[in-house]
Design a protein around this motif. Structure first.
Motif, mmCIF file in Angstrom:
data_model
loop_
_atom_site.group_PDB
_atom_site.id
_atom_site.type_symbol
_atom_site.label_atom_id
_atom_site.label_comp_id
_atom_site.label_asym_id
_atom_site.label_seq_id
_atom_site.Cartn_x
_atom_site.Cartn_y
_atom_site.Cartn_z
ATOM 1 N N VAL A 126 0.860 -1.193 0.000
ATOM 2 C CA VAL A 126 0.000 0.000 0.000
ATOM 3 C C VAL A 126 0.893 1.239 0.000
ATOM 4 O O VAL A 126 1.213 1.809 1.040
ATOM 5 C CB VAL A 126 -0.953 0.006 1.209
ATOM 6 C CG1 VAL A 126 -1.848 1.253 1.175
ATOM 7 C CG2 VAL A 126 -1.827 -1.249 1.207
ATOM 8 N N ASP A 127 1.320 1.628 -1.201
ATOM 9 C CA ASP A 127 2.165 2.809 -1.385
ATOM 10 C C ASP A 127 1.278 3.957 -1.867
ATOM 11 O O ASP A 127 0.823 3.963 -3.012
ATOM 12 C CB ASP A 127 3.267 2.508 -2.404
ATOM 13 C CG ASP A 127 4.163 3.709 -2.662
ATOM 14 O OD1 ASP A 127 4.044 4.716 -1.932
ATOM 15 O OD2 ASP A 127 4.977 3.650 -3.606
ATOM 16 N N LEU A 128 1.042 4.936 -0.992
ATOM 17 C CA LEU A 128 0.124 6.028 -1.326
ATOM 18 C C LEU A 128 0.811 7.197 -2.015
ATOM 19 O O LEU A 128 0.147 8.121 -2.482
ATOM 20 C CB LEU A 128 -0.576 6.524 -0.048
ATOM 21 C CG LEU A 128 -1.369 5.466 0.730
ATOM 22 C CD1 LEU A 128 -2.045 6.109 1.940
ATOM 23 C CD2 LEU A 128 -2.401 4.777 -0.164
ATOM 24 N N CYS A 129 2.125 7.134 -2.107
ATOM 25 C CA CYS A 129 2.871 8.254 -2.704
ATOM 26 C C CYS A 129 2.558 8.433 -4.188
ATOM 27 O O CYS A 129 2.734 9.525 -4.739
ATOM 28 C CB CYS A 129 4.374 8.046 -2.514
ATOM 29 S SG CYS A 129 4.881 8.038 -0.783
ATOM 30 N N LYS A 130 2.115 7.366 -4.840
ATOM 31 C CA LYS A 130 1.863 7.449 -6.281
ATOM 32 C C LYS A 130 0.535 8.120 -6.615
ATOM 33 O O LYS A 130 0.237 8.370 -7.787
ATOM 34 C CB LYS A 130 1.899 6.050 -6.898
ATOM 35 C CG LYS A 130 0.906 5.070 -6.290
ATOM 36 C CD LYS A 130 1.118 3.677 -6.877
ATOM 37 C CE LYS A 130 0.200 2.656 -6.233
ATOM 38 N NZ LYS A 130 0.425 1.301 -6.745
ATOM 39 N N TYR A 131 -0.263 8.426 -5.593
ATOM 40 C CA TYR A 131 -1.554 9.075 -5.832
ATOM 41 C C TYR A 131 -1.482 10.561 -5.479
ATOM 42 O O TYR A 131 -0.943 10.934 -4.442
ATOM 43 C CB TYR A 131 -2.649 8.409 -4.999
ATOM 44 C CG TYR A 131 -2.793 6.928 -5.262
ATOM 45 C CD1 TYR A 131 -3.341 6.470 -6.446
ATOM 46 C CD2 TYR A 131 -2.353 5.996 -4.320
ATOM 47 C CE1 TYR A 131 -3.469 5.094 -6.691
ATOM 48 C CE2 TYR A 131 -2.476 4.632 -4.554
ATOM 49 C CZ TYR A 131 -3.029 4.198 -5.742
ATOM 50 O OH TYR A 131 -3.147 2.854 -5.985
ATOM 51 N N GLU A 132 -2.043 11.381 -6.319
ATOM 52 C CA GLU A 132 -2.014 12.826 -6.100
ATOM 53 C C GLU A 132 -3.239 13.270 -5.312
ATOM 54 O O GLU A 132 -4.083 14.022 -5.795
ATOM 55 C CB GLU A 132 -1.942 13.554 -7.439
ATOM 56 C CG GLU A 132 -0.647 13.274 -8.217
ATOM 57 C CD GLU A 132 -0.597 14.025 -9.535
ATOM 58 O OE1 GLU A 132 -1.573 14.742 -9.844
ATOM 59 O OE2 GLU A 132 0.406 13.887 -10.254
ATOM 60 N N CYS A 133 -3.340 12.783 -4.094
ATOM 61 C CA CYS A 133 -4.436 13.212 -3.233
ATOM 62 C C CYS A 133 -4.042 12.978 -1.782
ATOM 63 O O CYS A 133 -3.063 12.280 -1.486
ATOM 64 C CB CYS A 133 -5.728 12.476 -3.570
ATOM 65 S SG CYS A 133 -5.760 10.761 -3.059
ATOM 66 N N ASP A 134 -4.827 13.546 -0.884
ATOM 67 C CA ASP A 134 -4.540 13.477 0.547
ATOM 68 C C ASP A 134 -5.355 12.342 1.174
ATOM 69 O O ASP A 134 -6.579 12.327 1.096
ATOM 70 C CB ASP A 134 -4.904 14.811 1.202
ATOM 71 C CG ASP A 134 -4.530 14.850 2.678
ATOM 72 O OD1 ASP A 134 -3.880 13.896 3.153
ATOM 73 O OD2 ASP A 134 -4.905 15.833 3.347
ATOM 74 N N PHE A 135 -4.670 11.385 1.793
ATOM 75 C CA PHE A 135 -5.346 10.257 2.430
ATOM 76 C C PHE A 135 -5.504 10.468 3.943
ATOM 77 O O PHE A 135 -5.797 9.518 4.662
ATOM 78 C CB PHE A 135 -4.562 8.967 2.190
ATOM 79 C CG PHE A 135 -4.720 8.402 0.811
ATOM 80 C CD1 PHE A 135 -5.676 7.437 0.545
ATOM 81 C CD2 PHE A 135 -3.905 8.839 -0.229
ATOM 82 C CE1 PHE A 135 -5.815 6.903 -0.733
ATOM 83 C CE2 PHE A 135 -4.038 8.315 -1.503
ATOM 84 C CZ PHE A 135 -4.994 7.346 -1.762
ATOM 85 N N ALA A 136 -5.336 11.707 4.412
ATOM 86 C CA ALA A 136 -5.368 11.975 5.855
ATOM 87 C C ALA A 136 -6.678 11.519 6.493
ATOM 88 O O ALA A 136 -6.697 11.047 7.639
ATOM 89 C CB ALA A 136 -5.136 13.460 6.117
ATOM 90 N N SER A 137 -7.786 11.652 5.769
ATOM 91 C CA SER A 137 -9.088 11.278 6.325
ATOM 92 C C SER A 137 -9.416 9.803 6.092
ATOM 93 O O SER A 137 -10.443 9.308 6.565
ATOM 94 C CB SER A 137 -10.190 12.145 5.705
ATOM 95 O OG SER A 137 -10.241 11.958 4.303
ATOM 96 N N SER A 138 -8.558 9.095 5.373
ATOM 97 C CA SER A 138 -8.772 7.664 5.109
ATOM 98 C C SER A 138 -7.886 6.866 6.059
ATOM 99 O O SER A 138 -6.768 6.463 5.719
ATOM 100 C CB SER A 138 -8.433 7.328 3.653
ATOM 101 O OG SER A 138 -9.263 8.040 2.762
#
Length: 322
Positions: A287-299
């Motif tokens: 689960v590498d979130l760096c490749k997505y251009e959005c904020d996952f702070a609320s997820s």
């Protein structure tokens, strides 16, 4: 893997079944059991079940991915059900006639309302242009998963800003292993999946805990079963006693597109089990979130699993969130 649409047809059992007047071991308050006979079902034979692909039947709640508001969305199973008065008439009819076959529904008056964006499942029959109840008095269907409280466990496995879902599936690079990863909802369009985890169906796979719940989506048909025995009761009962047989049941994916199932309860076997086949395999978190251009702070679930990116665990039950 065979891709499934929003189909909720009644899936035939591998064997011809009969009803026994004994309390169900599967459903509370059900005063009867559906058990398998020794005879293979004609529907299974006609579908060439002996040459079908057997897969693990996963114990969760069914979901569906389709477009909503112009983007891929996760949908939860929601059946339209009869009102109390209509249900009383329906049960009285069954008791007097022995079946629901000739019962006539007034859909406008007899069936409860559902949320605005509810849609019927694809194989639901229509009468005068309206979805019509099945033999159980229900109209199977779907509702899009927004962020309402009743769908909080569905919501936690999707991020609509990034358009991704948390999926559990076999790891391609290592046979016999699993991986938790992010998958674009667009790549899951028109598929059905099973939501599993801490707060689903009593958590038979021992995933997460009450303090830190953990949930995943599993595409239907993704766990293929190898080396099944001959399709007779004795052989299958023995197989269900093996390590690989520690599953809720089997679903055969036939060449003509039909499905055939066999549940442990059909054979008088218990479920859930202390140890399951799904929770006996090593699992890697990708689960590498760096490749997505959005904020996952609320997820929360995405953020927590990203902290465990590239880590490997001996079994699903060992993945614990902080």
């Amino acid at each position: 893997m065979r891709r499934l649409g929003a189909v909720q047809q009644k899936v035939p059992c591998l064997f011809v079944t009969q009803v026994k007047n004994e309390a169900s071991t599967k459903r509370e308050h059900q005063t009867f059991q559906v058990v398998a006979t020794q005879t293979l079902n004609t529907a299974a034979l006609n579908a060439d079940v002996r040459n079908a692909v057997p897969t693990e039947k996963v114990d969760g709640t069914c979901c569906y991915v389709s477009e909503h508001k112009g983007v891929p969305y996760l949908w939860a199973r929601l059946d339209r059900k009869p009102t109390k008065q209509a249900e009383k008439r329906f049960k009285k009819h069954i008791q007097s006639k022995g079946s629901s076959e000739d019962f006539v529904w007034n859909v406008d008056e007899d069936i409860k309302e559902v949320p605005e964006f509810w849609i019927p499942a694809k194989e639901v029959k229509c009468c005068k242009g309206k979805p019509y109840p099945d033999e159980n008095g229900h109209i199977p269907g779907w509702v899009p998963v927004e962020y309402q409280k009743q769908y909080c466990w569905h919501s936690c496995v999707v991020n609509y800003e990034a358009g991704v879902a948390l999926v559990l599936k076999p790891r391609e690079e290592e046979s016999g292993s699993l991986e938790v990863c992010t998958v674009y909802l667009a790549d899951l369009l028109e598929q059905t999946l099973e939501l599993v985890g801490t707060n689903i169906n009593g958590n038979p796979y021992g995933i997460g805990n009450k303090k830190h719940p953990l949930h995943f989506l599993i595409p239907h048909g993704v766990f293929e079963l190898k080396d099944l025995p001959a399709l007779n009761q004795h052989s299958l009962v023995s197989w269900f006693s093996s390590q690989e047989g520690q599953v809720e049941g089997i679903v055969w994916h036939c060449r003509d597109g039909s499905l055939i199932k066999l549940h442990r309860h059909h054979l008088g076997l218990c479920w859930p089990l202390p140890d399951t086949w799904l929770n006996s395999k090593p699992v890697r978190v990708n689960v590498d979130l760096c490749k997505y251009e959005c904020d996952f702070a609320s997820s929360f679930l995405f953020s927590q699993l990203s902290k465990k990116d590239k880590l490997q665990f001996d079994r699903l039950g060992d993945i614990l969130l902080e």
